[in-house]
Design a protein around this motif. Sequence first.
Motif, mmCIF file in Angstrom:
data_model
loop_
_atom_site.group_PDB
_atom_site.id
_atom_site.type_symbol
_atom_site.label_atom_id
_atom_site.label_comp_id
_atom_site.label_asym_id
_atom_site.label_seq_id
_atom_site.Cartn_x
_atom_site.Cartn_y
_atom_site.Cartn_z
ATOM 1 N N MET A 1 0.841 -1.192 0.000
ATOM 2 C CA MET A 1 0.000 0.000 0.000
ATOM 3 C C MET A 1 0.881 1.249 0.000
ATOM 4 N N LEU A 2 0.555 2.191 -0.856
ATOM 5 C CA LEU A 2 1.337 3.423 -0.988
ATOM 6 C C LEU A 2 0.471 4.629 -0.656
ATOM 7 N N LEU A 3 1.026 5.539 0.131
ATOM 8 C CA LEU A 3 0.388 6.825 0.405
ATOM 9 C C LEU A 3 1.130 7.899 -0.370
ATOM 10 N N ALA A 4 0.394 8.697 -1.155
ATOM 11 C CA ALA A 4 0.985 9.795 -1.915
ATOM 12 C C ALA A 4 0.568 11.122 -1.302
ATOM 13 N N VAL A 5 1.526 12.037 -1.178
ATOM 14 C CA VAL A 5 1.296 13.344 -0.562
ATOM 15 C C VAL A 5 1.798 14.439 -1.495
ATOM 16 N N ASP A 6 0.918 15.380 -1.825
ATOM 17 C CA ASP A 6 1.291 16.515 -2.674
ATOM 18 C C ASP A 6 0.900 17.817 -1.984
ATOM 19 N N THR A 7 1.894 18.594 -1.584
ATOM 20 C CA THR A 7 1.651 19.918 -1.004
ATOM 21 C C THR A 7 2.450 20.964 -1.777
ATOM 22 N N SER A 8 2.538 20.791 -3.087
ATOM 23 C CA SER A 8 3.373 21.675 -3.902
ATOM 24 C C SER A 8 2.923 23.126 -3.857
ATOM 25 N N THR A 9 1.607 23.342 -3.817
ATOM 26 C CA THR A 9 1.058 24.696 -3.848
ATOM 27 C C THR A 9 -0.047 24.796 -2.801
ATOM 28 N N ASP A 18 -2.824 0.663 -4.147
ATOM 29 C CA ASP A 18 -2.376 -0.678 -3.756
ATOM 30 C C ASP A 18 -1.695 -1.436 -4.882
ATOM 31 N N GLY A 19 -1.389 -0.743 -5.972
ATOM 32 C CA GLY A 19 -0.747 -1.392 -7.105
ATOM 33 C C GLY A 19 -1.723 -1.821 -8.175
ATOM 34 N N SER A 20 -2.996 -1.929 -7.812
ATOM 35 C CA SER A 20 -4.032 -2.317 -8.768
ATOM 36 C C SER A 20 -5.031 -1.199 -9.020
ATOM 37 N N GLU A 21 -5.271 -0.383 -7.987
ATOM 38 C CA GLU A 21 -6.233 0.701 -8.128
ATOM 39 C C GLU A 21 -5.974 1.781 -7.091
ATOM 40 N N VAL A 22 -6.511 2.963 -7.374
ATOM 41 C CA VAL A 22 -6.484 4.058 -6.408
ATOM 42 C C VAL A 22 -7.656 3.841 -5.461
ATOM 43 N N LEU A 23 -7.356 3.503 -4.213
ATOM 44 C CA LEU A 23 -8.414 3.211 -3.243
ATOM 45 C C LEU A 23 -9.126 4.473 -2.783
ATOM 46 N N ASP A 43 -5.262 10.932 8.102
ATOM 47 C CA ASP A 43 -5.955 10.025 9.018
ATOM 48 C C ASP A 43 -7.358 9.704 8.507
ATOM 49 N N GLU A 44 -8.054 10.726 8.009
ATOM 50 C CA GLU A 44 -9.403 10.521 7.481
ATOM 51 C C GLU A 44 -9.380 9.614 6.254
ATOM 52 N N LEU A 45 -8.417 9.832 5.357
ATOM 53 C CA LEU A 45 -8.322 9.013 4.149
ATOM 54 C C LEU A 45 -8.058 7.551 4.501
ATOM 55 N N LEU A 46 -7.147 7.317 5.430
ATOM 56 C CA LEU A 46 -6.851 5.945 5.847
ATOM 57 C C LEU A 46 -8.094 5.269 6.425
ATOM 58 N N LYS A 47 -8.824 5.989 7.271
ATOM 59 C CA LYS A 47 -10.015 5.417 7.890
ATOM 60 C C LYS A 47 -11.098 5.136 6.859
ATOM 61 N N ARG A 48 -11.304 6.060 5.926
ATOM 62 C CA ARG A 48 -12.337 5.871 4.903
ATOM 63 C C ARG A 48 -12.045 4.655 4.031
ATOM 64 N N CYS A 49 -10.761 4.407 3.801
ATOM 65 C CA CYS A 49 -10.373 3.285 2.939
ATOM 66 C C CYS A 49 -10.128 2.005 3.733
ATOM 67 N N GLY A 50 -10.281 2.082 5.053
ATOM 68 C CA GLY A 50 -10.081 0.903 5.883
ATOM 69 C C GLY A 50 -8.646 0.425 5.907
ATOM 70 N N VAL A 51 -7.720 1.369 5.844
ATOM 71 C CA VAL A 51 -6.295 1.035 5.825
ATOM 72 C C VAL A 51 -5.645 1.503 7.125
ATOM 73 N N LYS A 52 -4.866 0.636 7.737
ATOM 74 C CA LYS A 52 -4.133 0.992 8.941
ATOM 75 C C LYS A 52 -2.740 1.498 8.567
ATOM 76 N N PRO A 53 -2.192 2.437 9.328
ATOM 77 C CA PRO A 53 -0.849 2.940 9.016
ATOM 78 C C PRO A 53 0.182 1.829 8.854
ATOM 79 N N ALA A 54 0.050 0.772 9.642
ATOM 80 C CA ALA A 54 1.018 -0.332 9.577
ATOM 81 C C ALA A 54 0.970 -1.071 8.240
ATOM 82 N N GLU A 55 -0.110 -0.880 7.475
ATOM 83 C CA GLU A 55 -0.224 -1.543 6.174
ATOM 84 C C GLU A 55 0.512 -0.797 5.069
#
Length: 222
Positions: A1-9, A18-23, A43-55
Amino acid sequence: MLLAVDTSTQTIGLALYDGSEVLGEMHWQTKTHHTVELAPAVDELLKRCGVKPAELKVVACALGPGSFTSLRIGLAFAKGLALSLKIPMIGVPTFDFQVASQPVKDLPLAAVLPAGRGRLAVGWYHAEDGHWQAGEEPTIMTAEDLSAQINQPTLITGEFDAEERQTLSRKWKNALLASPAQCVRHPGMLAELAWNRFKAGETDEPVSLAPIYLHVNEAIPD
């Protein structure tokens, strides 16, 4: 599982991939509230997608160019998360994933981001083997300067205001502006590009990863 962060502007973007789709994907405009809004949104995105930080297996972060302050906030957050979870990081230039969602055509493409004080950061791309390939190093110029450089049909995409769009549209025969919706930077595309690098074994060292500033003393004011 990959988390992407963009704060460019002033536009913040987050995605889970997850390698197959954008959850899940989030992007919104903030003002100077990156520090306050970023962590709760993740935190909200992880919870909405049912993903734990450890994943999470890898964290991707947009490197800029962009706002001096907001880039530092996003990169510091991503580094802290990667180091705490002991997972790798991948940095992706902002222009690279901005243009990746644009249809590939045999025309030059200018990617733009706000650079403060009425200026734009501009990166040039060309089509190569079915993909957009970066050309010369990004530079800072005004919309008028960019317009003056366009002497052939040229695709233009990115983040610019109504006045800049109007200035560029005066070259309507050659300045082929993407629509406002097409200009949105998708964090899901950042995630996909980073995932491809991750699967190829190409990761970055969090401690040494640095944002891309065109001119540190003239960085985008927040």
